[in-house]
Design a protein around this motif. Structure first.
Motif, PDB file in Angstrom:
ATOM      1  N   ILE A   1       0.820  -1.223   0.000  1.00 19.42           N
ATOM      2  CA  ILE A   1       0.000   0.000   0.000  1.00 19.42           C
ATOM      3  C   ILE A   1       0.853   1.272   0.000  1.00 19.42           C
ATOM      4  CG2 ILE A   1      -1.983  -1.155   1.089  1.00 19.42           C
ATOM      5  CD1 ILE A   1      -1.295   0.476   3.681  1.00 19.42           C
ATOM      6  N   PHE A   2       2.182   1.123   0.007  1.00 16.30           N
ATOM      7  CA  PHE A   2       3.070   2.297  -0.014  1.00 16.30           C
ATOM      8  C   PHE A   2       3.691   2.467  -1.392  1.00 16.30           C
ATOM      9  CE2 PHE A   2       2.702   1.977   4.536  1.00 16.30           C
ATOM     10  CZ  PHE A   2       2.941   3.257   5.001  1.00 16.30           C
TER      11      PHE A   2
ATOM     12  N   HIS B   1      -5.420   9.425   5.468  1.00 17.84           N
ATOM     13  CA  HIS B   1      -5.195   7.981   5.347  1.00 17.84           C
ATOM     14  C   HIS B   1      -6.390   7.236   4.745  1.00 17.84           C
ATOM     15  CE1 HIS B   1      -1.673   8.769   7.826  1.00 17.84           C
ATOM     16  NE2 HIS B   1      -1.246   7.570   7.529  1.00 17.84           N
TER      17      HIS B   1
ATOM     18  N   TYR C   1       5.201  20.407   9.094  1.00 19.81           N
ATOM     19  CA  TYR C   1       4.220  19.735   8.225  1.00 19.81           C
ATOM     20  C   TYR C   1       3.114  20.708   7.823  1.00 19.81           C
ATOM     21  CZ  TYR C   1       0.969  16.454   6.230  1.00 19.81           C
ATOM     22  OH  TYR C   1       0.125  15.824   5.342  1.00 19.81           O
TER      23      TYR C   1
ATOM     24  N   MET D   1      -4.812  13.741   9.836  1.00 20.88           N
ATOM     25  CA  MET D   1      -4.174  12.473   9.488  1.00 20.88           C
ATOM     26  C   MET D   1      -5.156  11.357   9.167  1.00 20.88           C
ATOM     27  SD  MET D   1      -1.120  12.156   8.767  1.00 20.88           S
ATOM     28  CE  MET D   1      -0.313  13.680   8.319  1.00 20.88           C
TER      29      MET D   1
ATOM     30  N   THR E   1       7.674  10.248   1.156  1.00 22.70           N
ATOM     31  CA  THR E   1       6.903   9.835   2.336  1.00 22.70           C
ATOM     32  C   THR E   1       7.731  10.087   3.599  1.00 22.70           C
ATOM     33  OG1 THR E   1       5.985   8.074   0.950  1.00 22.70           O
ATOM     34  CG2 THR E   1       5.532   7.940   3.290  1.00 22.70           C
TER      35      THR E   1
ATOM     36  N   LYS F   1       7.960  13.840   4.435  1.00 26.80           N
ATOM     37  CA  LYS F   1       6.740  14.344   5.074  1.00 26.80           C
ATOM     38  C   LYS F   1       6.608  13.819   6.505  1.00 26.80           C
ATOM     39  CE  LYS F   1       3.853  14.667   0.913  1.00 26.80           C
ATOM     40  NZ  LYS F   1       2.843  13.847   0.176  1.00 26.80           N
ATOM     41  N   GLN F   2       7.009  12.563   6.718  1.00 31.04           N
ATOM     42  CA  GLN F   2       6.893  11.997   8.068  1.00 31.04           C
ATOM     43  C   GLN F   2       7.839  12.719   9.032  1.00 31.04           C
ATOM     44  OE1 GLN F   2       5.014  10.706  10.388  1.00 31.04           O
ATOM     45  NE2 GLN F   2       4.790   8.691   9.419  1.00 31.04           N
TER      46      GLN F   2
ATOM     47  N   HIS G   1      -6.142   4.913   1.840  1.00 35.24           N
ATOM     48  CA  HIS G   1      -5.310   3.722   2.036  1.00 35.24           C
ATOM     49  C   HIS G   1      -6.035   2.761   2.975  1.00 35.24           C
ATOM     50  CE1 HIS G   1      -2.304   6.370   0.349  1.00 35.24           C
ATOM     51  NE2 HIS G   1      -2.508   7.233   1.325  1.00 35.24           N
TER      52      HIS G   1
ATOM     53  N   TRP H   1       2.690  -1.619  11.279  1.00 36.77           N
ATOM     54  CA  TRP H   1       3.280  -0.265  11.321  1.00 36.77           C
ATOM     55  C   TRP H   1       3.988  -0.054  12.657  1.00 36.77           C
ATOM     56  CZ3 TRP H   1       3.651   4.335  13.791  1.00 36.77           C
ATOM     57  CH2 TRP H   1       3.851   5.510  13.056  1.00 36.77           C
TER      58      TRP H   1
HETATM   59  C1  HEM Z   1       1.141   8.652   4.709  1.00 34.45           C
HETATM   60  C2  HEM Z   1      -0.036   4.100   5.780  1.00 34.45           C
HETATM   61  C3  HEM Z   1      -0.142   5.222  10.477  1.00 34.45           C
HETATM   62  C4  HEM Z   1       1.698   9.556   9.400  1.00 34.45           C
HETATM   63  C5  HEM Z   1       0.785   7.333   4.602  1.00 34.45           C
HETATM   64  C6  HEM Z   1       0.610   6.631   3.349  1.00 34.45           C
HETATM   65  C7  HEM Z   1       0.280   5.353   3.647  1.00 34.45           C
HETATM   66  C8  HEM Z   1       0.239   5.242   5.083  1.00 34.45           C
HETATM   67  C9  HEM Z   1       0.001   4.220   2.666  1.00 34.45           C
HETATM   68  C10 HEM Z   1       0.789   7.258   1.944  1.00 34.45           C
HETATM   69  C11 HEM Z   1       2.258   7.277   1.609  1.00 34.45           C
HETATM   70  C12 HEM Z   1       2.543   8.152   0.405  1.00 34.45           C
HETATM   71  O1  HEM Z   1       1.799   8.093  -0.583  1.00 34.45           O
HETATM   72  O2  HEM Z   1       3.534   8.911   0.437  1.00 34.45           O
HETATM   73  C13 HEM Z   1      -0.158   4.003   7.142  1.00 34.45           C
HETATM   74  C14 HEM Z   1      -0.525   2.795   7.867  1.00 34.45           C
HETATM   75  C15 HEM Z   1      -0.596   3.108   9.179  1.00 34.45           C
HETATM   76  C16 HEM Z   1      -0.246   4.522   9.290  1.00 34.45           C
HETATM   77  C17 HEM Z   1      -0.781   1.413   7.256  1.00 34.45           C
HETATM   78  C18 HEM Z   1      -0.969   2.155  10.278  1.00 34.45           C
HETATM   79  C19 HEM Z   1      -1.728   2.515  11.296  1.00 34.45           C
HETATM   80  C20 HEM Z   1       0.382   6.478  10.604  1.00 34.45           C
HETATM   81  C21 HEM Z   1       0.650   7.139  11.848  1.00 34.45           C
HETATM   82  C22 HEM Z   1       1.158   8.360  11.547  1.00 34.45           C
HETATM   83  C23 HEM Z   1       1.224   8.465  10.110  1.00 34.45           C
HETATM   84  C24 HEM Z   1       0.400   6.508  13.231  1.00 34.45           C
HETATM   85  C25 HEM Z   1       1.623   9.470  12.428  1.00 34.45           C
HETATM   86  C26 HEM Z   1       1.924   9.333  13.701  1.00 34.45           C
HETATM   87  C27 HEM Z   1       1.701   9.678   8.045  1.00 34.45           C
HETATM   88  C28 HEM Z   1       2.134  10.878   7.338  1.00 34.45           C
HETATM   89  C29 HEM Z   1       1.953  10.615   5.979  1.00 34.45           C
HETATM   90  C30 HEM Z   1       1.435   9.268   5.884  1.00 34.45           C
HETATM   91  C31 HEM Z   1       2.645  12.156   7.965  1.00 34.45           C
HETATM   92  C32 HEM Z   1       2.201  11.580   4.815  1.00 34.45           C
HETATM   93  C33 HEM Z   1       0.914  12.333   4.558  1.00 34.45           C
HETATM   94  C34 HEM Z   1       1.015  13.218   3.331  1.00 34.45           C
HETATM   95  O3  HEM Z   1       1.005  12.690   2.211  1.00 34.45           O
HETATM   96  O4  HEM Z   1       1.070  14.442   3.486  1.00 34.45           O
HETATM   97  N1  HEM Z   1       0.550   6.464   5.633  1.00 34.45           N
HETATM   98  N2  HEM Z   1       0.010   5.016   8.044  1.00 34.45           N
HETATM   99  N3  HEM Z   1       0.740   7.308   9.567  1.00 34.45           N
HETATM  100  N4  HEM Z   1       1.301   8.748   7.146  1.00 34.45           N
HETATM  101 FE1  HEM Z   1       0.634   6.903   7.596  1.00 34.45          FE
END
Ligand code: HEM
Length: 128
Positions: free
Chosen positions: A36-37, A75, A62, A71, A44, A47-48, A78, A88
């Protein structure tokens, strides 16, 4: 500890950056997550780093570039199952081990990430 010692200051920018890189190396190989990524996780990870900086009380990097984090909404495209949330968090735990993030700061950060990860779950295993 000084009054304005945020978790971001305690961890430091360099260690946070190393943590995020160690984390996405694992995400990129994890069978439950890599599908899924994007293949290239450079953007990514960038941004994280911005997001976690502000999540930990550092400057709002951010929001300055991307607007309100929202957030859960970001998400929704996805499919995030409880299994994926656990995966994760597993990658994050291993990344914390790799960079030597330990003690109370780690425990509090991880506890908070656990709540945030659960909040991101948006589909059941059965619906997938
Ligand atoms: C983006 C999955 C939890 C922060 C994403 C993306 C996926 C994803 C698939 C898109 C990546 C991309 O296209 O660049 C998940 C999954 C999680 C999870 C499976 C399981 C629970 C979290 C958590 C945080 C987080 C807990 C923060 C504490 C972010 C951030 C982005 C992101 C900051 C970038 C957003 C943007 O595009 O501006 N995540 N995530 N994620 N995720 Fe998660």
């Amino acid at each position: 500890i000084e009054k304005d010692a945020t978790p971001f200051k305690l961890i430091g920018e360099e260690k946070l950056s190393m943590l995020v890189d160690a984390f996405y190396r694992r995400v990129g190989k994890h069978p439950d997550l890599f599908p899924i990524f994007p293949d290239d996780l450079t953007e990514t990870a960038r941004k994280q780093k911005q997001f976690l900086t502000q999540y930990l009380g550092g400057p709002p990097l951010y929001t300055e570039e991307h607007g309100h984090p929202m957030m859960r909404a970001r998400h929704l495209p996805h499919p995030i199952t409880p299994t994926r949330a656990q995966a994760w968090l597993g990658c994050m735990k291993e990344a914390m081990d790799e960079v030597g993030l330990e003690g109370q700061i780690r425990d509090e950060f991880f506890a908070r990430l656990t709540l945030t990860a659960r909040h991101m779950v948006n589909i059941t295993e059965e619906e997938l």
